[in-house]
Design an enzyme around this catalytic site. Structure first.
Site, PDB file in Angstrom:
ATOM      1  N   LYS A  61       0.811  -1.226   0.000  1.00 56.84           N
ATOM      2  CA  LYS A  61       0.000   0.000   0.000  1.00 56.84           C
ATOM      3  C   LYS A  61       0.833   1.259   0.000  1.00 56.84           C
ATOM      4  O   LYS A  61       1.573   1.534   0.931  1.00 56.84           O
ATOM      5  CB  LYS A  61      -0.941  -0.005   1.214  1.00 56.84           C
ATOM      6  N   GLY A  67       6.799  -5.804   9.021  1.00 62.34           N
ATOM      7  CA  GLY A  67       6.523  -7.168   9.457  1.00 62.34           C
ATOM      8  C   GLY A  67       6.776  -8.177   8.357  1.00 62.34           C
ATOM      9  O   GLY A  67       7.521  -9.149   8.538  1.00 62.34           O
ATOM     10  N   GLY A 107       4.470  -0.487  10.941  1.00 59.43           N
ATOM     11  CA  GLY A 107       3.835   0.842  10.944  1.00 59.43           C
ATOM     12  C   GLY A 107       4.587   1.821  11.827  1.00 59.43           C
ATOM     13  O   GLY A 107       4.774   2.982  11.465  1.00 59.43           O
TER      14      GLY A 107
HETATM   15  P1  ADP Z   1       5.738  -4.713   5.392  1.00 56.51           P
HETATM   16  O1  ADP Z   1       4.859  -5.583   6.264  1.00 56.51           O
HETATM   17  O2  ADP Z   1       7.126  -5.236   5.322  1.00 56.51           O
HETATM   18  O3  ADP Z   1       5.651  -3.273   5.758  1.00 56.51           O
HETATM   19  P2  ADP Z   1       3.719  -4.451   3.388  1.00 56.51           P
HETATM   20  O4  ADP Z   1       2.722  -4.940   4.370  1.00 56.51           O
HETATM   21  O5  ADP Z   1       3.663  -3.054   2.978  1.00 56.51           O
HETATM   22  O6  ADP Z   1       5.188  -4.806   3.895  1.00 56.51           O
HETATM   23  O7  ADP Z   1       3.602  -5.310   2.053  1.00 56.51           O
HETATM   24  C1  ADP Z   1       3.742  -6.689   2.010  1.00 56.51           C
HETATM   25  C2  ADP Z   1       2.794  -7.280   1.024  1.00 56.51           C
HETATM   26  O8  ADP Z   1       2.970  -6.711  -0.256  1.00 56.51           O
HETATM   27  C3  ADP Z   1       3.011  -8.756   0.877  1.00 56.51           C
HETATM   28  O9  ADP Z   1       1.820  -9.423   1.210  1.00 56.51           O
HETATM   29  C4  ADP Z   1       3.332  -8.898  -0.604  1.00 56.51           C
HETATM   30  O10 ADP Z   1       2.801 -10.061  -1.174  1.00 56.51           O
HETATM   31  C5  ADP Z   1       2.683  -7.681  -1.195  1.00 56.51           C
HETATM   32  N1  ADP Z   1       3.194  -7.387  -2.536  1.00 56.51           N
HETATM   33  C6  ADP Z   1       4.443  -7.077  -2.894  1.00 56.51           C
HETATM   34  N2  ADP Z   1       4.546  -6.944  -4.238  1.00 56.51           N
HETATM   35  C7  ADP Z   1       3.319  -7.184  -4.749  1.00 56.51           C
HETATM   36  C8  ADP Z   1       2.769  -7.205  -6.066  1.00 56.51           C
HETATM   37  N3  ADP Z   1       3.531  -6.962  -7.145  1.00 56.51           N
HETATM   38  N4  ADP Z   1       1.459  -7.498  -6.205  1.00 56.51           N
HETATM   39  C9  ADP Z   1       0.707  -7.763  -5.120  1.00 56.51           C
HETATM   40  N5  ADP Z   1       1.150  -7.751  -3.863  1.00 56.51           N
HETATM   41  C10 ADP Z   1       2.446  -7.470  -3.669  1.00 56.51           C
HETATM   42 MG    MG Z   2       2.715  -5.836   6.288  1.00 57.27          MG
END
Ligand code: ADP
Ligand code: MG
Length: 389
Positions: free
Chosen positions: A199, A346, A370
């Protein structure tokens, strides 16, 4: 410089210490703990407080029970894991406030540990309800916040307690604040910010705060799709936040790198038939699931020349093996570069461990997703604000 009130000089003997931890850990399909880092990261503070002769009452949440009792979200397995790591008996209670809890707390002796039940079984927790805060506060003499992962929330147990009890930062929060503050204040250049994940909304704050500070922005994952879309590129059926396109276009800078090639497939699965294509030539019936080799080369060249790196968010849909390559290569490049490297998020920290990297290969892996993003956005976090002298 603002200074945290730390526990190093705290006299804790005989005191009842309400300690907020973040044991919101991931479980696998069989219901077993798949990553106990957040529990391990709390041990140092617990051990120091035990040495000082404190009585520790641990508070955590797990998952999103939304104010109701959810059997699967009880903290029993967390307590077992903590017991094994500490090699010490933990009294896990099935409630977090009320008479029974009060009784158990009254019977505590120096060096005892109680773990309260999932605090989010009470809807008052997330509302920071004053009466609830009072009830919780009545269980302790001192509040120690070590739940970095929830410190961006003004909840009863992450913030409220600190407004009525003497509040101290645990060692983990101290370490997190130090590592992240360094990125904001005194980072060696070139500084590279790597962002991926799902996001873009969650990442705008950090992008804004680092424009003018970071030398390079490497953007992959789902959020890159929105940037591609914002530039008028047709991205097929890829994940995209169309309502954020205007914002993405506005914030885009010369030093933002977005994927020039990508890995596509029709649907995500471990058996998916993948193809590498230029990001300008994405067939209408496919989706982008990872960054391609040309992009990896470009990103890793920049990483190798960097002195400071912050990374949040996987480069692809890493839940499926065919789309883990970008994330693996980025992690590898960071690990082999002599630089200060901080990883937050995470999903990011879980996947790099799953891919076989160890914590020692990076300078700091934040326990907060977050929270680390908000901290690096330059915001004041409520759960940390209460800990300054
Ligand atoms: P973090 O928890 O490390 O902050 P996020 O929650 O922002 O990371 O994002 C992680 C998610 O983003 C994972 O579920 C991953 O599958 C998804 N993601 C990454 N690249 C893509 C993509 N090209 N299309 C769909 N989902 C994606
Ligand atoms: Mg996440």
């Amino acid at each position: 410089m603002k200074k945290l009130r730390t526990i190093e000089n705290l006299s804790a003997r005989g005191k009842r210490i309400l300690m907020r931890v973040d044991y919101n850990i991931p479980f696998d399909q069989d219901g077993e703990i798949s990553d106990d880092s957040r529990i391990r990261e709390s041990l140092e503070t617990i051990q120091l407080l035990l040495q000082k002769g404190g009585k520790i009452i641990l508070i955590s949440h797990l998952g999103r029970p939304e104010g109701k009792i959810v059997e699967a979200l009880r903290l029993n397995k967390v307590a077992k894991c903590l017991e094994n790591l500490l090699k010490k008996t933990i009294r896990k209670l099935d409630e977090s406030i009320g008479e029974k809890v009060q009784e158990q707390v009254e019977q505590m002796r120096e060096g005892d540990i109680i773990l309260l039940e999932n605090i989010r079984f009470h809807e008052e927790e997330e509302k920071n309800d004053p009466k609830f805060v009072q009830q919780l506060a009545a269980l302790g003499d001192i509040f120690v916040n070590d739940g970095f992962g929830v410190s961006h929330r003004a909840h009863a147990s992450s913030y409220g307690l600190g407004t009525i009890l003497p509040a101290y930062a645990g060692l983990l929060i101290e370490k997190e604040v130090q590592a992240l503050s360094k990125l904001l204040d005194t980072s060696e250049k070139p500084f590279t910010l790597i962002l991926g994940g799902a996001k873009i909304k969650d990442k705008l704050g950090i992008l804004e705060n680092f424009i003018g500070k970071a030398d390079h922005f490497l953007i992959g994952g789902g959020i890159a799709n929105t940037f591609l879309h914002a530039q008028g590129v047709s991205i097929g059926q890829s994940l995209c936040e169309k309502d954020m396109a205007e914002k993405a276009k506005k914030i885009f800078q010369k030093n933002f790198e977005i994927p020039s090639d990508v890995v596509i497939a029709k649907e995500p699965s471990n058996e998916a038939k993948t193809k590498i294509v230029s990001s300008k030539k994405i067939p209408d019936d496919t989706k982008i699931f990872d960054i391609g080799p040309e992009t990896i080369k470009k990103f890793t060249d920049i990483i190798h020349a960097s002195k400071t790196i912050f990374w949040n968010g996987p480069m692809g849909l890493t839940e499926f093996t065919p789309f883990q390559n970008g994330t693996r290569e980025i992690a590898k490049a960071i690990a082999e570069t002599d630089c200060t490297s901080v990883i937050g998020g995470g999903d990011s920290s879980e996947i790099i461990k799953q891919l076989g990297f160890s914590e020692e290969q990076f300078t700091h892996i934040s326990t907060g997703g977050g929270a680390s993003l908000e901290f690096l956005s330059g915001k004041e976090l409520p759960g940390i604000k209460i800990l300054y002298e």
